[in-house]
Design an enzyme around this catalytic site. Structure first.
Site, PDB file in Angstrom:
ATOM      1  N   GLU A   1       1.429  -6.600   6.536  1.00 47.22           N
ATOM      2  CA  GLU A   1      -0.439  -7.084   7.048  1.00 47.22           C
ATOM      3  C   GLU A   1      -1.054  -6.881   5.805  1.00 47.22           C
ATOM      4  O   GLU A   1      -1.754  -5.830   5.760  1.00 47.22           O
ATOM      5  CB  GLU A   1      -1.044  -6.365   8.330  1.00 47.22           C
ATOM      6  CG  GLU A   1      -0.146  -5.632   9.524  1.00 47.22           C
ATOM      7  CD  GLU A   1      -1.010  -5.380  10.677  1.00 47.22           C
ATOM      8  OE1 GLU A   1      -2.166  -4.359  10.320  1.00 47.22           O
ATOM      9  OE2 GLU A   1      -0.295  -5.601  11.938  1.00 47.22           O
TER      10      GLU A   1
ATOM     11  N   HIS B   1       3.390   0.036   3.797  1.00 46.77           N
ATOM     12  CA  HIS B   1       2.248   0.048   3.917  1.00 46.77           C
ATOM     13  C   HIS B   1       0.921   0.360   4.156  1.00 46.77           C
ATOM     14  O   HIS B   1       1.166   1.549   4.558  1.00 46.77           O
ATOM     15  CB  HIS B   1       3.519   0.424   5.005  1.00 46.77           C
ATOM     16  CG  HIS B   1       2.540   0.438   7.014  1.00 46.77           C
ATOM     17  ND1 HIS B   1       3.386  -0.376   7.542  1.00 46.77           N
ATOM     18  CD2 HIS B   1       1.069   0.484   7.190  1.00 46.77           C
ATOM     19  CE1 HIS B   1       2.636  -0.845   9.079  1.00 46.77           C
ATOM     20  NE2 HIS B   1       1.403  -0.341   8.738  1.00 46.77           N
TER      21      HIS B   1
ATOM     22  N   ARG C   1      12.326   0.389  12.466  1.00 52.43           N
ATOM     23  CA  ARG C   1      11.586  -0.196  11.614  1.00 52.43           C
ATOM     24  C   ARG C   1      10.582   1.120  10.645  1.00 52.43           C
ATOM     25  O   ARG C   1       9.589   1.470  11.154  1.00 52.43           O
ATOM     26  CB  ARG C   1      10.490  -0.800  11.019  1.00 52.43           C
ATOM     27  CG  ARG C   1       9.277  -1.914  10.163  1.00 52.43           C
ATOM     28  CD  ARG C   1       8.873  -2.641  10.773  1.00 52.43           C
ATOM     29  NE  ARG C   1       7.835  -3.517   9.598  1.00 52.43           N
ATOM     30  CZ  ARG C   1       6.692  -3.310   9.317  1.00 52.43           C
ATOM     31  NH1 ARG C   1       6.043  -3.094  11.002  1.00 52.43           N
ATOM     32  NH2 ARG C   1       6.331  -3.749   8.637  1.00 52.43           N
TER      33      ARG C   1
ATOM     34  N   ASN D   1       3.418  -9.793  13.293  1.00 52.72           N
ATOM     35  CA  ASN D   1       2.605  -8.670  14.244  1.00 52.72           C
ATOM     36  C   ASN D   1       1.519  -9.035  15.226  1.00 52.72           C
ATOM     37  O   ASN D   1       0.859  -9.695  14.730  1.00 52.72           O
ATOM     38  CB  ASN D   1       2.266  -7.632  13.264  1.00 52.72           C
ATOM     39  CG  ASN D   1       3.450  -6.799  11.900  1.00 52.72           C
ATOM     40  OD1 ASN D   1       4.328  -7.211  12.643  1.00 52.72           O
ATOM     41  ND2 ASN D   1       2.869  -5.856  11.413  1.00 52.72           N
TER      42      ASN D   1
ATOM     43  N   TYR E   1      -0.876  -7.754  18.658  1.00 54.24           N
ATOM     44  CA  TYR E   1      -2.287  -7.307  19.667  1.00 54.24           C
ATOM     45  C   TYR E   1      -2.805  -7.883  20.427  1.00 54.24           C
ATOM     46  O   TYR E   1      -2.896  -7.012  21.685  1.00 54.24           O
ATOM     47  CB  TYR E   1      -2.937  -6.012  18.770  1.00 54.24           C
ATOM     48  CG  TYR E   1      -1.670  -5.253  17.902  1.00 54.24           C
ATOM     49  CD1 TYR E   1      -1.285  -4.521  18.908  1.00 54.24           C
ATOM     50  CD2 TYR E   1      -1.291  -5.210  16.533  1.00 54.24           C
ATOM     51  CE1 TYR E   1      -0.122  -2.992  17.961  1.00 54.24           C
ATOM     52  CE2 TYR E   1      -0.730  -4.596  15.643  1.00 54.24           C
ATOM     53  CZ  TYR E   1      -0.085  -3.490  17.021  1.00 54.24           C
ATOM     54  OH  TYR E   1       0.957  -2.786  16.123  1.00 54.24           O
TER      55      TYR E   1
ATOM     56  N   GLU F   1       5.752  -5.701  14.798  1.00 48.51           N
ATOM     57  CA  GLU F   1       5.112  -4.727  15.424  1.00 48.51           C
ATOM     58  C   GLU F   1       3.724  -5.495  17.123  1.00 48.51           C
ATOM     59  O   GLU F   1       3.912  -6.104  17.005  1.00 48.51           O
ATOM     60  CB  GLU F   1       3.315  -4.163  14.739  1.00 48.51           C
ATOM     61  CG  GLU F   1       3.747  -3.194  14.119  1.00 48.51           C
ATOM     62  CD  GLU F   1       2.424  -2.517  12.756  1.00 48.51           C
ATOM     63  OE1 GLU F   1       1.570  -2.633  13.257  1.00 48.51           O
ATOM     64  OE2 GLU F   1       2.971  -2.911  11.753  1.00 48.51           O
TER      65      GLU F   1
END
Length: 476
Positions: free
Chosen positions: A170, A125, A81, A299, A301, A376
């Site tokens: 995002e 992005h 990606r 995504n 984290y 991600e």
């Protein structure tokens, strides 16, 4: 997926990928007709990035992409990606394309396909052409119209060879870190502008989706990658539950509401009514935004832990999104953010794979039948070569094992997760943190730009080749 998946294996068609973004890796910012993006301007503004570092050279992927593609193939990855630099393709953000810019991406795609690696293109992005920011940026409706034109250009150029497309990465960061807290480009700090930006990013996604489908084969997949937050209340007290709902609306509902359901949450509109009247949401906008998706990118984290404001609380500036005197959470001044317990990465983010499982299952319930991709997931650590030049990163191996196990558990729980993209393939320019945070599975010596796969890269490659997770100890 109808295929049976055991607790030890992934589906045979599962995509094992890595992800990057243009400004973080390409460099060559003045070559081939490329003009400045907001991140060029922001990183060259004193005090905006750690050490004044910029993406001017980054890791020189523009010139070294054949080496990077060969490295992915050697590791055994079957998907990659990457994002397109808007100002490399359409330097002013409007008008005809620069063919030399498109040619770079044509060569990259051809090389990926020649190595058996499936390309996934992200159109945006975070690197808006500076000329569009000068005209008002994402708070202005015209930027969404320009994005649709850009999407059509790239779709026409690459749609015959690229099947997976992502409109935006995002958009929460673009809107609320770029126009609210100012820790990301363009560095503005206007709560009302951040909400306007969020709406026009949604509109850009919808118009861009329609533009792509008008020029591409029907087989192609169009998605968006959201950094949806896993928002948890500190306690079950009604005030903390209300605080969690407020942040969930601002982190998640502001995007998946119109995109998945065709409407903004009424609780969001009410909570932000003192900041904006939402009059920029025009008739037809929600219909334009609410296009059927072929997939959804998630995504993840770290989870988010909140409470109602406490007398000793640090408030929204302790949310893990960078230091600023301005909040990225408009209308949520009465919410406190808390550090979740547990081990942390170099970003200070708590490691909690349960959040990824929860996120996947949330969207499995909220958008039943919609294929999901983890677009991600990864961790930054202070990686250093040993005396023999090898880079051992057992912490990242453990992180990946934990989060991929969470993905596998979600699949066995019924989620249709079709791929995982490790963030990131390479150590790179980590936005306002400069080069001080290493997320890569491949170590980059920034003085020579030499690439060295870390232990985690070899471990992840083994998982990709076998469809099963090796033991953590096998990477030592």
């Amino acid at each position: 997926m109808s295929e049976s998946v055991t607790p030890e294996t992934f589906p045979s068609a599962f995509l094992w990928g890595a992800a990057t973004s243009a400004y973080q890796i390409e460099g060559a910012v003045r070559e081939g007709g490329r003009t400045p993006s907001i991140w060029d301007t922001f990183s060259h503004t004193p005090g905006r990035t750690a050490g004044g570092e910029t993406g001017d050279i980054a890791v020189d992927h523009y010139h070294r992409f054949p080496e990077d593609v060969a490295l992915m193939a050697d590791l055994g990855l079957n998907a990659y990606r990457f994002s397109i630099s808007w100002s490399r393709v359409q330097p002013t953000g409007r008008g005809p394309a620069v063919q030399v810019g498109l040619d770079f991406y044509r060569r990259l795609v051809d090389d990926l396909l020649a190595h058996g690696i499936k390309p996934a293109v992200t159109l945006y992005h975070w690197d808006l052409p500076q000329e569009l920011e000068d005209a008002g940026g994402w708070p202005e409706r015209d930027t969404a119209l320009r994005f649709a034109e850009y999407a059509r250009i790239v779709g026409e150029a690459l749609g015959d060879r690229v099947e997976q497309w992502i409109t935006l990465n995002e958009p929460w960061c673009s809107a609320f870190l770029g126009y609210g807290s100012g820790v990301h480009a363009p560095g503005r700090t206007d709560p009302e502008a951040s909400l306007r930006a969020a709406h026009h990013l949604n509109l850009a996604h919808g118009l861009g989706t329609t533009a792509l489908r008008s020029v591409m084969p029907a087989r192609n997949s169009v998605a968006i990658s959201l950094n949806s937050s896993v928002v948890r209340p500190l306690t079950q007290d009604p005030a903390d539950l209300a605080a969690a709902r407020r942040i969930d609306d601002l982190a998640n509902g502001v995007f998946h509401g119109p995109i998945l359901h065709g409407a903004y949450p009424q609780t969001l509109l009410a909570a932000t009514s003192s900041i904006t009247d939402w009059s920029y949401v025009l008739d037809g906008d929600l219909r334009a935004i609410h296009q059927p998706l072929d997939a959804l990118g998630l995504n993840y984290y770290t989870p988010t832990l909140v409470s109602a404001a406490q007398p000793t609380g640090q408030g929204a500036r302790a949310d893990g999104h960078g230091a600023s005197d301005h909040s990225p959470w408009p209308g949520a001044e009465d919410v406190d953010f808390h550090q979740t317990p547990g081990e942390r990465t170099e970003m200070g983010w708590t490691i909690d794979p349960t959040g990824l499982h929860d996120l996947i299952m949330r969207y499995t319930r909220e958008a039943p039948g919609l294929p999901l991709y983890v677009t991600e997931n990864g961790a930054a650590y202070d990686d250093k070569p040993d005396p023999d030049g090898r880079v051992h990163d057992p912490e990242r191996v453990a992180y990946l094992h934990g989060h991929l196990s969470a993905v596998r558990r979600a699949i066995t729980d019924g989620a249709d997760v079709r791929g995982y993209y490790l963030w990131s393939l390479l150590d790179n320019f980590e936005w306002a943190y400069g080069y001080g945070k290493r997320f890569g599975a491949v170590y980059v010596d920034y003085s020579t730009l030499a690439r060295t796969p870390k232990s985690s890269a070899r471990w992840y490659g083994e998982a990709a080749r076998t469809g099963a997770l090796p033991s953590v100890e096998s990477a030592s």
